[in-house]
Design a protein around this motif. Structure first.
Motif, PDB file in Angstrom:
ATOM      1  N   GLY A  15       0.818  -1.204   0.000  1.00 20.06           N
ATOM      2  CA  GLY A  15       0.000   0.000   0.000  1.00 20.06           C
ATOM      3  C   GLY A  15       0.846   1.246   0.000  1.00 20.06           C
ATOM      4  O   GLY A  15       2.025   1.221  -0.369  1.00 20.06           O
ATOM      5  N   HIS A  16       0.268   2.317   0.443  1.00 20.20           N
ATOM      6  CA  HIS A  16       0.908   3.625   0.378  1.00 20.20           C
ATOM      7  C   HIS A  16       0.539   4.441   1.613  1.00 20.20           C
ATOM      8  O   HIS A  16      -0.594   4.394   2.080  1.00 20.20           O
ATOM      9  N   TYR A  17       1.503   5.165   2.144  1.00 19.55           N
ATOM     10  CA  TYR A  17       1.280   6.060   3.274  1.00 19.55           C
ATOM     11  C   TYR A  17       1.373   7.507   2.813  1.00 19.55           C
ATOM     12  O   TYR A  17       2.171   7.835   1.942  1.00 19.55           O
ATOM     13  N   TYR A  18       0.572   8.365   3.416  1.00 13.81           N
ATOM     14  CA  TYR A  18       0.730   9.799   3.265  1.00 13.81           C
ATOM     15  C   TYR A  18       0.337  10.439   4.592  1.00 13.81           C
ATOM     16  O   TYR A  18      -0.211   9.770   5.473  1.00 13.81           O
ATOM     17  N   ALA A  19       0.646  11.712   4.753  1.00  6.82           N
ATOM     18  CA  ALA A  19       0.428  12.342   6.053  1.00  6.82           C
ATOM     19  C   ALA A  19      -0.200  13.718   5.913  1.00  6.82           C
ATOM     20  O   ALA A  19       0.003  14.421   4.921  1.00  6.82           O
ATOM     21  N   TYR A  20      -0.950  14.074   6.938  1.00 11.29           N
ATOM     22  CA  TYR A  20      -1.460  15.430   7.109  1.00 11.29           C
ATOM     23  C   TYR A  20      -0.701  16.020   8.291  1.00 11.29           C
ATOM     24  O   TYR A  20      -0.588  15.381   9.341  1.00 11.29           O
ATOM     25  N   VAL A  21      -0.190  17.229   8.131  1.00  7.09           N
ATOM     26  CA  VAL A  21       0.621  17.845   9.180  1.00  7.09           C
ATOM     27  C   VAL A  21       0.192  19.296   9.379  1.00  7.09           C
ATOM     28  O   VAL A  21      -0.056  20.021   8.425  1.00  7.09           O
ATOM     29  N   ASP A  28      -4.165  27.102  12.291  1.00  9.13           N
ATOM     30  CA  ASP A  28      -5.115  26.142  11.735  1.00  9.13           C
ATOM     31  C   ASP A  28      -4.714  25.709  10.329  1.00  9.13           C
ATOM     32  O   ASP A  28      -5.530  25.172   9.597  1.00  9.13           O
ATOM     33  N   SER A  29      -3.475  25.949   9.927  1.00 14.65           N
ATOM     34  CA  SER A  29      -2.998  25.572   8.595  1.00 14.65           C
ATOM     35  C   SER A  29      -2.561  24.111   8.577  1.00 14.65           C
ATOM     36  O   SER A  29      -1.700  23.699   9.349  1.00 14.65           O
ATOM     37  N   TRP A  30      -3.163  23.327   7.673  1.00 14.14           N
ATOM     38  CA  TRP A  30      -2.852  21.910   7.509  1.00 14.14           C
ATOM     39  C   TRP A  30      -2.318  21.666   6.108  1.00 14.14           C
ATOM     40  O   TRP A  30      -2.718  22.328   5.156  1.00 14.14           O
ATOM     41  N   PHE A  31      -1.416  20.658   5.975  1.00 14.22           N
ATOM     42  CA  PHE A  31      -0.829  20.300   4.698  1.00 14.22           C
ATOM     43  C   PHE A  31      -0.880  18.787   4.523  1.00 14.22           C
ATOM     44  O   PHE A  31      -0.713  18.040   5.482  1.00 14.22           O
ATOM     45  N   ARG A  32      -1.094  18.347   3.273  1.00 16.76           N
ATOM     46  CA  ARG A  32      -1.036  16.915   2.940  1.00 16.76           C
ATOM     47  C   ARG A  32       0.306  16.664   2.258  1.00 16.76           C
ATOM     48  O   ARG A  32       0.631  17.315   1.268  1.00 16.76           O
ATOM     49  N   VAL A  38       2.970  18.268  -2.078  1.00 17.64           N
ATOM     50  CA  VAL A  38       2.552  18.892  -0.815  1.00 17.64           C
ATOM     51  C   VAL A  38       1.480  19.916  -1.148  1.00 17.64           C
ATOM     52  O   VAL A  38       1.680  20.774  -2.010  1.00 17.64           O
ATOM     53  N   SER A  39       0.327  19.800  -0.484  1.00 22.93           N
ATOM     54  CA  SER A  39      -0.754  20.751  -0.758  1.00 22.93           C
ATOM     55  C   SER A  39      -1.402  21.197   0.542  1.00 22.93           C
ATOM     56  O   SER A  39      -1.476  20.448   1.507  1.00 22.93           O
ATOM     57  N   LYS A  40      -1.869  22.440   0.538  1.00 24.83           N
ATOM     58  CA  LYS A  40      -2.574  22.976   1.700  1.00 24.83           C
ATOM     59  C   LYS A  40      -4.003  22.451   1.682  1.00 24.83           C
ATOM     60  O   LYS A  40      -4.649  22.423   0.632  1.00 24.83           O
ATOM     61  N   VAL A  41      -4.492  22.008   2.845  1.00 18.08           N
ATOM     62  CA  VAL A  41      -5.844  21.452   2.957  1.00 18.08           C
ATOM     63  C   VAL A  41      -6.511  22.034   4.200  1.00 18.08           C
ATOM     64  O   VAL A  41      -5.861  22.585   5.071  1.00 18.08           O
ATOM     65  N   SER A  42      -7.820  21.862   4.275  1.00 22.05           N
ATOM     66  CA  SER A  42      -8.558  22.304   5.458  1.00 22.05           C
ATOM     67  C   SER A  42      -8.623  21.156   6.471  1.00 22.05           C
ATOM     68  O   SER A  42      -8.460  19.987   6.110  1.00 22.05           O
ATOM     69  N   PHE A  43      -8.900  21.489   7.729  1.00 24.31           N
ATOM     70  CA  PHE A  43      -9.049  20.438   8.730  1.00 24.31           C
ATOM     71  C   PHE A  43     -10.245  19.549   8.394  1.00 24.31           C
ATOM     72  O   PHE A  43     -10.230  18.356   8.665  1.00 24.31           O
ATOM     73  N   HIS A  44     -11.255  20.113   7.761  1.00 23.42           N
ATOM     74  CA  HIS A  44     -12.412  19.325   7.328  1.00 23.42           C
ATOM     75  C   HIS A  44     -11.960  18.190   6.396  1.00 23.42           C
ATOM     76  O   HIS A  44     -12.425  17.059   6.527  1.00 23.42           O
ATOM     77  N   ALA A  47     -10.114  15.501   8.526  1.00 27.35           N
ATOM     78  CA  ALA A  47     -11.055  14.674   9.293  1.00 27.35           C
ATOM     79  C   ALA A  47     -11.839  13.739   8.375  1.00 27.35           C
ATOM     80  O   ALA A  47     -12.049  12.570   8.700  1.00 27.35           O
ATOM     81  N   LYS A  48     -12.266  14.234   7.241  1.00 29.44           N
ATOM     82  CA  LYS A  48     -13.046  13.416   6.313  1.00 29.44           C
ATOM     83  C   LYS A  48     -12.218  12.245   5.800  1.00 29.44           C
ATOM     84  O   LYS A  48     -12.696  11.118   5.732  1.00 29.44           O
ATOM     85  N   ASP A  49     -10.960  12.496   5.459  1.00 26.17           N
ATOM     86  CA  ASP A  49     -10.101  11.435   4.928  1.00 26.17           C
ATOM     87  C   ASP A  49      -9.657  10.467   6.020  1.00 26.17           C
ATOM     88  O   ASP A  49      -9.690   9.254   5.843  1.00 26.17           O
ATOM     89  N   ALA A  50      -9.266  10.995   7.165  1.00 33.28           N
ATOM     90  CA  ALA A  50      -8.729  10.148   8.233  1.00 33.28           C
ATOM     91  C   ALA A  50      -9.805   9.343   8.949  1.00 33.28           C
ATOM     92  O   ALA A  50      -9.553   8.229   9.394  1.00 33.28           O
ATOM     93  N   TYR A  51     -10.987   9.899   9.081  1.00 34.16           N
ATOM     94  CA  TYR A  51     -12.034   9.238   9.843  1.00 34.16           C
ATOM     95  C   TYR A  51     -13.200   8.776   8.993  1.00 34.16           C
ATOM     96  O   TYR A  51     -14.172   8.257   9.505  1.00 34.16           O
ATOM     97  N   GLY A  52     -13.155   9.001   7.699  1.00 37.69           N
ATOM     98  CA  GLY A  52     -14.224   8.567   6.820  1.00 37.69           C
ATOM     99  C   GLY A  52     -15.351   9.556   6.691  1.00 37.69           C
ATOM    100  O   GLY A  52     -16.320   9.313   5.993  1.00 37.69           O
ATOM    101  N   GLY A  53     -15.260  10.708   7.350  1.00 39.64           N
ATOM    102  CA  GLY A  53     -16.305  11.719   7.247  1.00 39.64           C
ATOM    103  C   GLY A  53     -17.641  11.185   7.723  1.00 39.64           C
ATOM    104  O   GLY A  53     -17.733  10.252   8.500  1.00 39.64           O
TER     105      GLY A  53
END
Length: 84
Positions: A15-21, A28-32, A38-44, A47-53
């Motif tokens: 598989g493949h790993y990636y991270a949000y930091v 409140d700035s998050w990055f994938r 590397v891209s800037k993303v929202s906390f929404h 949460a949607k990706d990590a927890y399934g929304g």
């Protein structure tokens, strides 16, 4: 405070790993971080990706299996990799 999330996509043994930091826990700035992308993303999005929304459905075992790791800052002025 939540500072990063590591996501695994794939199945056991491959598989493949990636991270949000969130580099600065005072922000409140998050990055994938996905390989060289590397891209800037929202906390929404985090949460949607990590927890399934809110749209959780049964998935085949070959899709995201839900392995995730939450890394928390040490509190105070500590940031990613130590004091900020």
């Amino acid at each position: 405070d939540l500072q990063s999330v590591v996501v695994h996509v794939g199945e056991y043994g491959s598989g493949h790993y990636y991270a949000y930091v969130r580099p600065d826990i005072r922000s409140d700035s998050w990055f994938r971080f996905n390989d060289h992308d590397v891209s800037k993303v929202s906390f929404h999005e985090v949460a949607k990706d990590a927890y399934g929304g809110g749209n959780r459905k049964k998935r085949k075992k070959t899709k995201k299996n839900g392995f995730w790791s939450l890394l928390f800052g040490g509190g105070g002025d500590s940031g990613w990799g130590g004091r900020t």
